[in-house]
Design an enzyme around this catalytic site. Sequence first.
Site, PDB file in Angstrom:
ATOM      1  N   GLY A 187     -20.073   5.569 -42.793  1.00 20.24           N
ATOM      2  CA  GLY A 187     -18.698   5.914 -43.198  1.00 20.24           C
ATOM      3  C   GLY A 187     -18.658   6.430 -44.623  1.00 20.24           C
ATOM      4  O   GLY A 187     -17.651   6.316 -45.324  1.00 20.24           O
ATOM      5  N   GLY A 220     -13.276   7.448 -48.331  1.00 21.25           N
ATOM      6  CA  GLY A 220     -12.702   6.141 -48.643  1.00 21.25           C
ATOM      7  C   GLY A 220     -13.662   5.122 -49.242  1.00 21.25           C
ATOM      8  O   GLY A 220     -14.425   5.414 -50.180  1.00 21.25           O
ATOM      9  N   ASP A 237     -22.494   9.574 -41.684  1.00 16.98           N
ATOM     10  CA  ASP A 237     -21.119   9.765 -41.210  1.00 16.98           C
ATOM     11  C   ASP A 237     -21.136  10.794 -40.084  1.00 16.98           C
ATOM     12  O   ASP A 237     -22.155  11.447 -39.844  1.00 16.98           O
ATOM     13  CB  ASP A 237     -20.221  10.244 -42.366  1.00 16.98           C
ATOM     14  CG  ASP A 237     -18.760   9.833 -42.202  1.00 16.98           C
ATOM     15  OD1 ASP A 237     -18.294   8.958 -42.948  1.00 16.98           O
ATOM     16  OD2 ASP A 237     -18.071  10.394 -41.313  1.00 16.98           O
ATOM     17  N   VAL A 258     -22.339   6.459 -35.426  1.00 16.46           N
ATOM     18  CA  VAL A 258     -22.973   5.138 -35.522  1.00 16.46           C
ATOM     19  C   VAL A 258     -22.758   4.261 -34.288  1.00 16.46           C
ATOM     20  O   VAL A 258     -23.358   3.194 -34.179  1.00 16.46           O
ATOM     21  CB  VAL A 258     -22.519   4.368 -36.788  1.00 16.46           C
ATOM     22  CG1 VAL A 258     -23.099   4.981 -38.053  1.00 16.46           C
ATOM     23  CG2 VAL A 258     -21.004   4.259 -36.867  1.00 16.46           C
ATOM     24  N   TYR A 312      -8.232  -2.290 -33.118  1.00 16.12           N
ATOM     25  CA  TYR A 312      -8.795  -2.377 -34.476  1.00 16.12           C
ATOM     26  C   TYR A 312      -8.904  -3.843 -34.895  1.00 16.12           C
ATOM     27  O   TYR A 312      -9.956  -4.298 -35.375  1.00 16.12           O
ATOM     28  CB  TYR A 312      -7.896  -1.591 -35.442  1.00 16.12           C
ATOM     29  CG  TYR A 312      -8.338  -1.595 -36.887  1.00 16.12           C
ATOM     30  CD1 TYR A 312      -9.256  -0.662 -37.353  1.00 16.12           C
ATOM     31  CD2 TYR A 312      -7.822  -2.529 -37.800  1.00 16.12           C
ATOM     32  CE1 TYR A 312      -9.653  -0.655 -38.690  1.00 16.12           C
ATOM     33  CE2 TYR A 312      -8.218  -2.526 -39.126  1.00 16.12           C
ATOM     34  CZ  TYR A 312      -9.130  -1.587 -39.572  1.00 16.12           C
ATOM     35  OH  TYR A 312      -9.528  -1.582 -40.887  1.00 16.12           O
TER      36      TYR A 312
HETATM   37  P1  NAD Z   1     -11.756   6.198 -43.979  1.00 14.45           P
HETATM   38  O1  NAD Z   1     -11.093   6.712 -42.750  1.00 14.45           O
HETATM   39  O2  NAD Z   1     -11.387   6.787 -45.299  1.00 14.45           O
HETATM   40  O3  NAD Z   1     -13.346   6.275 -43.813  1.00 14.45           O
HETATM   41  C1  NAD Z   1     -13.991   5.937 -42.624  1.00 14.45           C
HETATM   42  C2  NAD Z   1     -15.212   6.829 -42.446  1.00 14.45           C
HETATM   43  O4  NAD Z   1     -15.881   6.452 -41.243  1.00 14.45           O
HETATM   44  C3  NAD Z   1     -14.853   8.327 -42.310  1.00 14.45           C
HETATM   45  O5  NAD Z   1     -15.622   9.107 -43.202  1.00 14.45           O
HETATM   46  C4  NAD Z   1     -15.203   8.639 -40.874  1.00 14.45           C
HETATM   47  O6  NAD Z   1     -15.626   9.987 -40.659  1.00 14.45           O
HETATM   48  C5  NAD Z   1     -16.323   7.642 -40.616  1.00 14.45           C
HETATM   49  N1  NAD Z   1     -16.546   7.445 -39.190  1.00 14.45           N
HETATM   50  C6  NAD Z   1     -15.618   7.281 -38.216  1.00 14.45           C
HETATM   51  N2  NAD Z   1     -16.196   7.186 -37.037  1.00 14.45           N
HETATM   52  C7  NAD Z   1     -17.532   7.300 -37.231  1.00 14.45           C
HETATM   53  C8  NAD Z   1     -18.654   7.283 -36.372  1.00 14.45           C
HETATM   54  N3  NAD Z   1     -18.526   7.138 -35.047  1.00 14.45           N
HETATM   55  N4  NAD Z   1     -19.892   7.419 -36.915  1.00 14.45           N
HETATM   56  C9  NAD Z   1     -20.041   7.583 -38.259  1.00 14.45           C
HETATM   57  N5  NAD Z   1     -19.008   7.595 -39.106  1.00 14.45           N
HETATM   58  C10 NAD Z   1     -17.764   7.467 -38.610  1.00 14.45           C
HETATM   59  O7  NAD Z   1     -11.459   4.640 -43.960  1.00 14.45           O
HETATM   60  P2  NAD Z   1     -11.586   3.489 -45.104  1.00 14.45           P
HETATM   61  O8  NAD Z   1     -10.229   2.962 -45.309  1.00 14.45           O
HETATM   62  O9  NAD Z   1     -12.415   3.906 -46.225  1.00 14.45           O
HETATM   63  O10 NAD Z   1     -12.363   2.391 -44.250  1.00 14.45           O
HETATM   64  C11 NAD Z   1     -13.699   1.961 -44.537  1.00 14.45           C
HETATM   65  C12 NAD Z   1     -13.885   0.584 -43.940  1.00 14.45           C
HETATM   66  O11 NAD Z   1     -12.999  -0.325 -44.580  1.00 14.45           O
HETATM   67  C13 NAD Z   1     -13.550   0.504 -42.447  1.00 14.45           C
HETATM   68  O12 NAD Z   1     -14.438  -0.401 -41.833  1.00 14.45           O
HETATM   69  C14 NAD Z   1     -12.156  -0.059 -42.441  1.00 14.45           C
HETATM   70  O13 NAD Z   1     -11.854  -0.711 -41.235  1.00 14.45           O
HETATM   71  C15 NAD Z   1     -12.268  -1.030 -43.598  1.00 14.45           C
HETATM   72  N6  NAD Z   1     -10.991  -1.471 -44.160  1.00 14.45           N
HETATM   73  C16 NAD Z   1     -10.134  -0.561 -44.711  1.00 14.45           C
HETATM   74  C17 NAD Z   1      -8.945  -1.029 -45.255  1.00 14.45           C
HETATM   75  C18 NAD Z   1      -7.945  -0.084 -45.867  1.00 14.45           C
HETATM   76  O14 NAD Z   1      -6.813  -0.512 -46.126  1.00 14.45           O
HETATM   77  N7  NAD Z   1      -8.289   1.160 -46.131  1.00 14.45           N
HETATM   78  C19 NAD Z   1      -8.633  -2.397 -45.233  1.00 14.45           C
HETATM   79  C20 NAD Z   1      -9.540  -3.279 -44.662  1.00 14.45           C
HETATM   80  C21 NAD Z   1     -10.721  -2.806 -44.130  1.00 14.45           C
END
Ligand code: NAD
Length: 232
Positions: A9, A13, A33, A60, A151
Amino acid sequence: PVDLAIVTGAASGIGRETAWQLGRSGYFVGAVDIDAEGLEEFSRKAHADGLSAGIFLADVSDDTATNRIFSHVATLKKPLAALVNAAAICIFANPEDISLDQWDRVLSVNLRSVWLMSNKARPFMVESGRGSIVNISSVHAWATDHLVSPYTASKGGISALTRALAIAWGKSGVRVNAVLPGPIDTPLMRANLRAVGDEEAEYAKLSASLALGRAGQPVEIANVIDFLCSAK
Ligand code: NAD
Protein backbone atom coordinates in the site's frame (compact mmCIF):
# COMPACT_ATOMS: atom_id res chain seq x y z
CA PRO A 1 24.24 -5.13 3.77
CA VAL A 2 21.47 -2.62 4.34
CA ASP A 3 18.29 -4.02 5.91
CA LEU A 4 15.27 -4.42 3.64
CA ALA A 5 11.79 -3.21 4.61
CA ILE A 6 8.76 -4.12 2.49
CA VAL A 7 5.72 -1.86 2.68
CA THR A 8 2.43 -2.74 0.97
CA GLY A 9 0.00 0.00 0.00
CA ALA A 10 3.06 2.20 -0.47
CA ALA A 11 1.56 4.30 -3.29
CA SER A 12 -0.73 6.32 -1.03
CA GLY A 13 -1.58 7.57 2.42
CA ILE A 14 -0.16 5.83 5.50
CA GLY A 15 1.75 3.21 3.48
CA ARG A 16 3.49 5.81 1.37
CA GLU A 17 4.44 7.91 4.39
CA THR A 18 5.68 4.79 6.19
CA ALA A 19 7.76 3.72 3.19
CA TRP A 20 9.33 7.16 3.06
CA GLN A 21 9.95 7.24 6.83
CA LEU A 22 11.59 3.79 6.80
CA GLY A 23 13.79 4.99 3.92
CA ARG A 24 14.80 7.95 6.09
CA SER A 25 15.65 5.49 8.89
CA GLY A 26 18.15 3.79 6.59
CA TYR A 27 16.28 0.78 5.22
CA PHE A 28 16.25 -0.20 1.57
CA VAL A 29 12.49 0.06 0.98
CA GLY A 30 10.52 -2.31 -1.24
CA ALA A 31 7.35 -0.39 -2.05
CA VAL A 32 4.47 -2.65 -3.16
CA ASP A 33 1.13 -1.53 -4.58
CA ILE A 34 -1.32 -2.05 -7.46
CA ASP A 35 -1.22 1.65 -8.33
CA ALA A 36 1.63 2.02 -10.86
CA GLU A 37 1.37 5.79 -11.07
CA GLY A 38 1.40 6.23 -7.29
CA LEU A 39 4.42 3.92 -7.02
CA GLU A 40 6.32 5.92 -9.66
CA GLU A 41 5.53 9.11 -7.80
CA PHE A 42 6.77 7.59 -4.53
CA SER A 43 9.92 6.37 -6.26
CA ARG A 44 10.67 9.80 -7.75
CA LYS A 45 10.28 11.50 -4.37
CA ALA A 46 12.27 8.84 -2.52
CA HIS A 47 15.18 9.09 -4.94
CA ALA A 48 15.05 12.90 -4.98
CA ASP A 49 15.34 12.76 -1.18
CA GLY A 50 18.35 10.44 -1.42
CA LEU A 51 16.54 7.35 -0.12
CA SER A 52 17.12 3.77 -1.33
CA ALA A 53 13.92 2.26 -2.66
CA GLY A 54 12.58 -0.09 -5.29
CA ILE A 55 8.98 -0.47 -6.44
CA PHE A 56 6.99 -3.64 -7.09
CA LEU A 57 3.64 -3.66 -8.85
CA ALA A 58 1.56 -6.46 -7.31
CA ASP A 59 -1.88 -7.30 -5.98
CA VAL A 60 -1.17 -8.40 -2.42
CA SER A 61 -4.28 -10.59 -2.28
CA ASP A 62 -2.90 -12.76 -5.09
CA ASP A 63 -0.90 -15.88 -4.24
CA THR A 64 1.14 -15.88 -7.46
CA ALA A 65 1.86 -12.15 -7.32
CA THR A 66 3.07 -12.40 -3.73
CA ASN A 67 5.30 -15.34 -4.71
CA ARG A 68 6.89 -13.09 -7.33
CA ILE A 69 7.60 -10.45 -4.67
CA PHE A 70 9.51 -12.90 -2.51
CA SER A 71 11.37 -14.52 -5.44
CA HIS A 72 12.64 -11.02 -6.10
CA VAL A 73 13.46 -10.49 -2.41
CA ALA A 74 15.65 -13.62 -2.55
CA THR A 75 17.75 -12.03 -5.31
CA LEU A 76 18.35 -8.81 -3.35
CA LYS A 77 20.63 -10.47 -0.77
CA LYS A 78 19.56 -8.03 1.94
CA PRO A 79 18.24 -9.14 5.35
CA LEU A 80 14.45 -8.72 5.39
CA ALA A 81 14.09 -6.78 8.64
CA ALA A 82 10.58 -5.39 8.32
CA LEU A 83 7.26 -6.00 6.60
CA VAL A 84 4.46 -3.45 6.90
CA ASN A 85 1.06 -4.60 5.67
CA ALA A 86 -0.77 -1.36 4.89
CA ALA A 87 -2.69 -2.11 1.68
CA ALA A 88 -6.46 -2.06 2.09
CA ILE A 89 -9.70 -1.16 0.38
CA CYS A 90 -13.15 -0.28 1.65
CA ILE A 91 -16.59 -0.61 0.03
CA PHE A 92 -19.17 1.76 1.46
CA ALA A 93 -22.61 0.13 1.59
CA ASN A 94 -25.13 -1.30 4.03
CA PRO A 95 -24.42 -4.94 4.94
CA GLU A 96 -27.59 -6.13 3.15
CA ASP A 97 -26.43 -4.49 -0.09
CA ILE A 98 -22.94 -6.03 -0.24
CA SER A 99 -22.46 -8.57 -3.04
CA LEU A 100 -20.57 -11.81 -2.55
CA ASP A 101 -17.81 -10.55 -4.86
CA GLN A 102 -17.48 -7.30 -2.88
CA TRP A 103 -17.29 -9.22 0.40
CA ASP A 104 -14.63 -11.56 -0.96
CA ARG A 105 -12.61 -8.71 -2.50
CA VAL A 106 -12.45 -6.67 0.72
CA LEU A 107 -11.58 -9.68 2.85
CA SER A 108 -8.95 -10.84 0.33
CA VAL A 109 -7.20 -7.51 -0.11
CA ASN A 110 -7.32 -6.58 3.56
CA LEU A 111 -6.97 -9.87 5.44
CA ARG A 112 -5.84 -12.74 3.21
CA SER A 113 -3.01 -10.46 2.01
CA VAL A 114 -1.67 -10.12 5.55
CA TRP A 115 -1.51 -13.90 5.91
CA LEU A 116 0.05 -14.35 2.44
CA MET A 117 2.67 -11.62 2.84
CA SER A 118 3.58 -12.48 6.43
CA ASN A 119 3.84 -16.21 5.75
CA LYS A 120 6.15 -15.61 2.81
CA ALA A 121 8.27 -13.09 4.72
CA ARG A 122 8.72 -15.42 7.70
CA PRO A 123 11.45 -17.76 6.32
CA PHE A 124 13.65 -14.76 5.42
CA MET A 125 13.26 -13.32 8.92
CA VAL A 126 13.81 -16.68 10.63
CA GLU A 127 16.99 -17.14 8.60
CA SER A 128 18.44 -13.91 9.96
CA GLY A 129 16.98 -14.56 13.44
CA ARG A 130 15.08 -11.27 13.55
CA GLY A 131 12.31 -9.38 11.85
CA SER A 132 9.35 -7.15 12.56
CA ILE A 133 5.95 -7.42 10.93
CA VAL A 134 3.54 -4.53 11.45
CA ASN A 135 -0.06 -4.92 10.34
CA ILE A 136 -2.35 -1.94 10.04
CA SER A 137 -5.63 -2.83 11.69
CA SER A 138 -8.03 -0.03 12.65
CA VAL A 139 -10.10 1.40 15.43
CA HIS A 140 -12.90 -0.35 13.49
CA ALA A 141 -11.63 -3.62 14.96
CA TRP A 142 -13.06 -2.39 18.30
CA ALA A 143 -15.85 0.04 17.54
CA THR A 144 -17.27 0.82 14.15
CA ASP A 145 -19.70 2.91 12.12
CA HIS A 146 -22.32 2.45 9.40
CA LEU A 147 -21.51 1.34 5.81
CA VAL A 148 -18.19 -0.45 6.39
CA SER A 149 -19.09 -3.99 7.50
CA PRO A 150 -16.63 -6.05 5.38
CA TYR A 151 -13.86 -3.55 6.17
CA THR A 152 -14.67 -3.81 9.88
CA ALA A 153 -14.70 -7.60 9.72
CA SER A 154 -11.33 -7.58 7.94
CA LYS A 155 -9.80 -5.29 10.57
CA GLY A 156 -11.09 -7.44 13.45
CA GLY A 157 -9.52 -10.35 11.59
CA ILE A 158 -6.19 -8.54 11.26
CA SER A 159 -6.06 -7.87 15.01
CA ALA A 160 -6.82 -11.52 15.78
CA LEU A 161 -4.39 -12.83 13.12
CA THR A 162 -1.66 -10.54 14.47
CA ARG A 163 -2.00 -12.14 17.92
CA ALA A 164 -1.91 -15.63 16.38
CA LEU A 165 1.22 -14.90 14.33
CA ALA A 166 2.92 -13.17 17.27
CA ILE A 167 2.63 -16.24 19.49
CA ALA A 168 3.47 -18.65 16.66
CA TRP A 169 6.64 -16.91 15.51
CA GLY A 170 7.90 -14.92 18.49
CA LYS A 171 10.35 -17.55 19.70
CA SER A 172 12.03 -17.63 16.29
CA GLY A 173 12.77 -13.92 16.54
CA VAL A 174 9.90 -12.64 14.41
CA ARG A 175 7.88 -9.94 16.16
CA VAL A 176 4.35 -9.27 14.94
CA ASN A 177 2.40 -6.18 15.98
CA ALA A 178 -0.62 -4.26 14.82
CA VAL A 179 -1.42 -0.56 14.95
CA LEU A 180 -5.05 0.53 15.17
CA PRO A 181 -5.30 4.10 13.87
CA GLY A 182 -8.34 6.30 14.29
CA PRO A 183 -9.28 8.61 11.39
CA ILE A 184 -6.15 9.63 9.44
CA ASP A 185 -6.36 12.16 6.62
CA THR A 186 -5.74 10.05 3.49
CA PRO A 187 -7.59 9.37 0.22
CA LEU A 188 -9.32 6.44 1.98
CA MET A 189 -10.63 8.66 4.80
CA ARG A 190 -11.75 11.29 2.25
CA ALA A 191 -13.66 8.60 0.30
CA ASN A 192 -15.37 7.61 3.53
CA LEU A 193 -16.45 11.22 4.15
CA ARG A 194 -17.84 11.52 0.60
CA ALA A 195 -19.76 8.26 1.02
CA VAL A 196 -21.62 9.81 3.97
CA GLY A 197 -22.26 13.34 2.65
CA ASP A 198 -20.55 16.60 1.75
CA GLU A 199 -16.79 16.10 2.27
CA GLU A 200 -15.97 19.36 4.04
CA ALA A 201 -19.11 19.34 6.20
CA GLU A 202 -18.42 15.73 7.20
CA TYR A 203 -14.77 16.57 7.94
CA ALA A 204 -15.89 19.39 10.25
CA LYS A 205 -18.32 17.04 12.03
CA LEU A 206 -15.66 14.35 12.36
CA SER A 207 -13.04 16.78 13.67
CA ALA A 208 -15.40 18.10 16.33
CA SER A 209 -15.92 14.54 17.58
CA LEU A 210 -12.19 13.80 17.93
CA ALA A 211 -10.04 14.41 21.01
CA LEU A 212 -7.50 16.50 19.07
CA GLY A 213 -10.18 18.37 17.13
CA ARG A 214 -8.68 17.03 13.87
CA ALA A 215 -7.93 13.82 12.03
CA GLY A 216 -4.45 12.37 12.36
CA GLN A 217 -1.77 12.81 9.69
CA PRO A 218 -0.09 9.80 7.99
CA VAL A 219 3.28 10.79 9.48
CA GLU A 220 1.90 10.28 13.00
CA ILE A 221 1.23 6.61 12.21
CA ALA A 222 4.41 6.20 10.14
CA ASN A 223 6.48 7.25 13.16
CA VAL A 224 4.85 4.58 15.35
CA ILE A 225 5.44 1.92 12.71
CA ASP A 226 9.06 3.01 12.31
CA PHE A 227 9.47 2.55 16.08
CA LEU A 228 7.89 -0.92 16.01
CA CYS A 229 10.24 -1.92 13.20
CA SER A 230 13.30 -0.58 14.98
CA ALA A 231 13.65 -2.60 18.20
CA LYS A 232 15.71 -5.71 17.64
P1 NAD B 1 -5.08 4.71 0.94
O1 NAD B 1 -6.29 4.37 0.14
O2 NAD B 1 -4.55 6.10 0.88
O3 NAD B 1 -3.90 3.69 0.60
C1 NAD B 1 -4.11 2.32 0.43
C2 NAD B 1 -3.15 1.79 -0.63
O4 NAD B 1 -3.36 0.39 -0.77
C3 NAD B 1 -3.38 2.42 -2.02
O5 NAD B 1 -2.17 2.90 -2.56
C4 NAD B 1 -3.92 1.27 -2.84
O6 NAD B 1 -3.58 1.33 -4.23
C5 NAD B 1 -3.27 0.08 -2.15
N1 NAD B 1 -3.95 -1.17 -2.47
C6 NAD B 1 -5.28 -1.40 -2.52
N2 NAD B 1 -5.52 -2.64 -2.90
C7 NAD B 1 -4.32 -3.23 -3.13
C8 NAD B 1 -3.93 -4.52 -3.55
N3 NAD B 1 -4.83 -5.47 -3.84
N4 NAD B 1 -2.60 -4.79 -3.66
C9 NAD B 1 -1.68 -3.83 -3.39
N5 NAD B 1 -2.01 -2.61 -2.98
C10 NAD B 1 -3.31 -2.29 -2.85
O7 NAD B 1 -5.48 4.32 2.43
P2 NAD B 1 -4.81 4.69 3.87
O8 NAD B 1 -5.83 5.45 4.61
O9 NAD B 1 -3.45 5.18 3.74
O10 NAD B 1 -4.79 3.23 4.50
C11 NAD B 1 -3.59 2.51 4.81
C12 NAD B 1 -3.92 1.49 5.87
O11 NAD B 1 -4.34 2.16 7.06
C13 NAD B 1 -5.08 0.56 5.50
O12 NAD B 1 -4.82 -0.73 6.01
C14 NAD B 1 -6.26 1.17 6.21
O13 NAD B 1 -7.27 0.23 6.46
C15 NAD B 1 -5.58 1.61 7.49
N6 NAD B 1 -6.31 2.62 8.26
C16 NAD B 1 -6.59 3.84 7.71
C17 NAD B 1 -7.27 4.76 8.49
C18 NAD B 1 -7.62 6.12 7.95
O14 NAD B 1 -8.41 6.82 8.59
N7 NAD B 1 -7.07 6.55 6.83
C19 NAD B 1 -7.66 4.45 9.80
C20 NAD B 1 -7.35 3.20 10.31
C21 NAD B 1 -6.67 2.29 9.53
